[in-house]
Scaffold this motif. Structure first.
Motif, PDB file in Angstrom:
ATOM      1  N   ASP A   1    -113.111   5.600 -60.208  1.00  0.00           N
ATOM      2  CA  ASP A   1    -113.567   6.970 -60.433  1.00  0.00           C
ATOM      3  C   ASP A   1    -114.781   6.945 -61.365  1.00  0.00           C
ATOM      4  O   ASP A   1    -114.699   6.465 -62.501  1.00  0.00           O
ATOM      5  CB  ASP A   1    -112.422   7.789 -61.054  1.00  0.00           C
ATOM      6  N   SER A   2    -115.901   7.451 -60.894  1.00  0.00           N
ATOM      7  CA  SER A   2    -117.144   7.393 -61.672  1.00  0.00           C
ATOM      8  C   SER A   2    -117.070   8.235 -62.938  1.00  0.00           C
ATOM      9  O   SER A   2    -117.888   8.053 -63.857  1.00  0.00           O
ATOM     10  CB  SER A   2    -118.321   7.864 -60.809  1.00  0.00           C
ATOM     11  N   ALA A   3    -116.100   9.147 -63.020  1.00  0.00           N
ATOM     12  CA  ALA A   3    -115.982  10.000 -64.203  1.00  0.00           C
ATOM     13  C   ALA A   3    -115.475   9.227 -65.414  1.00  0.00           C
ATOM     14  O   ALA A   3    -115.698   9.637 -66.557  1.00  0.00           O
ATOM     15  CB  ALA A   3    -115.051  11.182 -63.917  1.00  0.00           C
TER      16      ALA A   3
ATOM     17  N   MET B   1    -109.474   2.046 -57.279  1.00  0.00           N
ATOM     18  CA  MET B   1    -108.605   2.364 -58.410  1.00  0.00           C
ATOM     19  C   MET B   1    -108.798   3.817 -58.840  1.00  0.00           C
ATOM     20  O   MET B   1    -109.921   4.321 -58.842  1.00  0.00           O
ATOM     21  CB  MET B   1    -108.911   1.446 -59.605  1.00  0.00           C
ATOM     22  N   ASP B   2    -107.704   4.454 -59.195  1.00  0.00           N
ATOM     23  CA  ASP B   2    -107.760   5.777 -59.816  1.00  0.00           C
ATOM     24  C   ASP B   2    -107.142   5.646 -61.201  1.00  0.00           C
ATOM     25  O   ASP B   2    -106.082   5.030 -61.361  1.00  0.00           O
ATOM     26  CB  ASP B   2    -106.980   6.793 -58.971  1.00  0.00           C
ATOM     27  N   MET B   3    -107.793   6.215 -62.216  1.00  0.00           N
ATOM     28  CA  MET B   3    -107.343   6.066 -63.587  1.00  0.00           C
ATOM     29  C   MET B   3    -106.627   7.322 -64.066  1.00  0.00           C
ATOM     30  O   MET B   3    -107.038   8.448 -63.771  1.00  0.00           O
ATOM     31  CB  MET B   3    -108.538   5.776 -64.508  1.00  0.00           C
ATOM     32  N   GLY B   4    -105.554   7.116 -64.808  1.00  0.00           N
ATOM     33  CA  GLY B   4    -104.825   8.233 -65.386  1.00  0.00           C
ATOM     34  C   GLY B   4    -104.021   7.760 -66.568  1.00  0.00           C
ATOM     35  O   GLY B   4    -104.015   6.581 -66.919  1.00  0.00           O
ATOM     36  N   PHE B   5    -103.310   8.670 -67.194  1.00  0.00           N
ATOM     37  CA  PHE B   5    -102.372   8.300 -68.243  1.00  0.00           C
ATOM     38  C   PHE B   5    -101.088   9.096 -68.033  1.00  0.00           C
ATOM     39  O   PHE B   5    -100.039   8.550 -67.724  1.00  0.00           O
ATOM     40  CB  PHE B   5    -102.940   8.534 -69.638  1.00  0.00           C
TER      41      PHE B   5
ATOM     42  N   ILE C   1    -114.600   1.804 -66.693  1.00  0.00           N
ATOM     43  CA  ILE C   1    -115.479   0.932 -65.902  1.00  0.00           C
ATOM     44  C   ILE C   1    -116.113  -0.126 -66.799  1.00  0.00           C
ATOM     45  O   ILE C   1    -116.139  -1.315 -66.470  1.00  0.00           O
ATOM     46  CB  ILE C   1    -116.553   1.762 -65.183  1.00  0.00           C
ATOM     47  N   ASP C   2    -116.609   0.279 -67.967  1.00  0.00           N
ATOM     48  CA  ASP C   2    -117.215  -0.674 -68.910  1.00  0.00           C
ATOM     49  C   ASP C   2    -116.183  -1.698 -69.372  1.00  0.00           C
ATOM     50  O   ASP C   2    -116.496  -2.892 -69.506  1.00  0.00           O
ATOM     51  CB  ASP C   2    -117.778   0.073 -70.122  1.00  0.00           C
ATOM     52  N   TYR C   3    -114.958  -1.254 -69.629  1.00  0.00           N
ATOM     53  CA  TYR C   3    -113.897  -2.160 -70.092  1.00  0.00           C
ATOM     54  C   TYR C   3    -113.643  -3.249 -69.050  1.00  0.00           C
ATOM     55  O   TYR C   3    -113.588  -4.454 -69.390  1.00  0.00           O
ATOM     56  CB  TYR C   3    -112.616  -1.380 -70.374  1.00  0.00           C
ATOM     57  N   PHE C   4    -113.452  -2.863 -67.800  1.00  0.00           N
ATOM     58  CA  PHE C   4    -113.117  -3.857 -66.775  1.00  0.00           C
ATOM     59  C   PHE C   4    -114.295  -4.785 -66.483  1.00  0.00           C
ATOM     60  O   PHE C   4    -114.091  -5.957 -66.144  1.00  0.00           O
ATOM     61  CB  PHE C   4    -112.628  -3.159 -65.497  1.00  0.00           C
ATOM     62  N   ARG C   5    -115.502  -4.303 -66.657  1.00  0.00           N
ATOM     63  CA  ARG C   5    -116.653  -5.185 -66.517  1.00  0.00           C
ATOM     64  C   ARG C   5    -116.651  -6.246 -67.607  1.00  0.00           C
ATOM     65  O   ARG C   5    -116.970  -7.425 -67.353  1.00  0.00           O
ATOM     66  CB  ARG C   5    -117.944  -4.371 -66.561  1.00  0.00           C
ATOM     67  N   ARG C   6    -116.307  -5.848 -68.826  1.00  0.00           N
ATOM     68  CA  ARG C   6    -116.226  -6.812 -69.929  1.00  0.00           C
ATOM     69  C   ARG C   6    -115.111  -7.829 -69.705  1.00  0.00           C
ATOM     70  O   ARG C   6    -115.154  -8.944 -70.240  1.00  0.00           O
ATOM     71  CB  ARG C   6    -116.011  -6.091 -71.256  1.00  0.00           C
TER      72      ARG C   6
END
Length: 386
Positions: free
Chosen positions: A281-283, A224-228, A288-293
């Motif tokens: 993306d590790s940045a 996954m790549d995150m953006g807005f 990442i925390d949200y999807f883990r929850r």
């Protein structure tokens, strides 16, 4: 328009020699650059004349690239289109043949049209080309909106019965080595202009059966790549490690998404569950925390100095097979992701376009543990590109 070896140039050459035999006419044969005339167009016309045993009836001027027919004063003139002053001096032209028309601008063709001021009743411009890209003016001119008084012919090497078995074999190897070029040079179909593209090692299939791929030993990989403002992307693939093939069976891309919208999109994909690793993306630690929850197995991709080039090289050293029905987002990027030219030197640099990189980033993240083994960036021999 046609594939390599389809005989289109040979056919046009024969047609024009016959015309010069049958009526007094001045014919102009041209390519974009004068330096290419001798080894291509001129030699082909001379070859046909010799094959038809017409040599005693013509005068071949090797230095000025002219062929004159002695019985009726017909003349075939060869010229590069980079010699504009020479073009302006030509007159009484009854027919023009433009070889490799893809190299030539539409404005030049229009200028050549004005050069046909002869008295011949059936004045013609004949053009031959390989269909490199639909971005060319030739697509509209030849296919989408052709002139009313035009004929469009499409040929492939299969239409040419005179090709040797070795030539056909060498041509058909493109289907394996470079499917994008095979579409152009074997099938004679409109393709992608691969000049400057980062990835040319991909092809499409109508669909992919992930259960069969899994049963054959392929490994599921999701990135996954995150953006807005830039789109957020989810790319799912199966990795055939043994044969260096990545099967991309699903891609999703959308701008302006909130995290819960991306979560809902993940839930629509039955191959993703709480155990499926999703490399992100590790940045973006917040995401990442949200999807883990949300009970997804989101893990940060490994990054570091040289990781971008390692990711690109890793993908370049695989055959990428994309499901056409469900991979349109990444197909668009593969078709447009390119190296950037230096404006001063007009040469490609190592910098790449950003706007067509988001699905490809997601795809690359899914393999970050491979090209960063042990926390170290791996290197890949670029000579292995397909």
């Amino acid at each position: 328009m046609g594939s390599a070896g389809s005989g289109k140039s040979y056919f046009i050459t024969q047609k024009l020699v016959l015309r010069a035999l049958n009526e007094p006419i001045r014919i102009m044969v041209c390519r974009k650059y004068a330096t290419t005339i001798r080894q291509t167009c001129f030699n082909l016309f001379v070859s046909v004349i010799k094959q038809w045993k017409l040599t005693p009836y013509v005068k071949i001027n090797e230095s000025d690239f002219r062929i004159k027919f002695l019985h009726n004063n017909s003349e075939i003139i060869f010229s590069g289109l980079d010699e504009e002053t020479k073009l302006l001096s030509l007159n009484d032209i009854g027919s023009i043949f433009i070889e490799e028309a893809f190299e030539v601008d539409q404005e030049m063709v229009e200028q050549l049209n004005l050069r046909m001021r002869g008295k011949n009743k059936n004045q013609q411009i004949l053009m031959a080309w390989n269909p490199i890209s639909q971005d060319s003016w030739l697509y509209d001119f030849g296919v989408a909106k052709p002139p009313k008084d035009s004929i469009f012919l499409h040929s492939t090497y299969k239409d040419n019965p005179f090709l040797s078995a070795s030539y056909i074999s060498a041509l058909e190897e493109l289907y394996i080595r470079n499917p994008q070029k095979a579409r152009i040079y074997c099938d004679g179909e409109w393709g992608i202009n691969t000049d400057g593209l980062v990835f040319t090692n991909w092809r499409t299939v109508s669909e992919l059966d992930i259960q069969s791929l899994s049963a054959s030993g392929c490994e599921l990989r999701v990135g996954m790549d995150m953006g807005f403002v830039d789109p957020s992307t989810i790319v799912s693939s199966m990795w055939d490690k043994e044969h260096n093939i990545i099967y991309i069976f699903d891609s999703w891309s959308k701008s302006g998404c909130q995290l819960d919208q991306i979560r809902d999109q993940l839930k629509t994909k039955p191959w993703i569950n709480r155990h499926t690793k999703i490399f992100m993306d590790s940045a973006d630690t917040r995401a990442i925390d949200y999807f883990r929850r949300q009970d997804f197995n989101a893990v940060p991709c490994l990054k570091g100095a040289g990781s971008v080039n390692a990711r690109i090289s890793f993908l370049q050293n695989h055959e990428l097979v994309v499901a056409e029905k469900t991979g349109q987002d990444i197909i668009k990027e593969l078709s447009n992701f390119s190296y950037i030219k230096d404006k001063k030197t007009n040469k490609y640099t190592e910098k790449m376009t950003h706007e067509y990189s988001h699905c490809l980033d997601g795809l690359g993240y899914a393999y970050s543990d491979i090209y960063t083994k042990g926390g170290k960036i791996q290197t890949f021999d670029k000579t292995l590109r397909l």
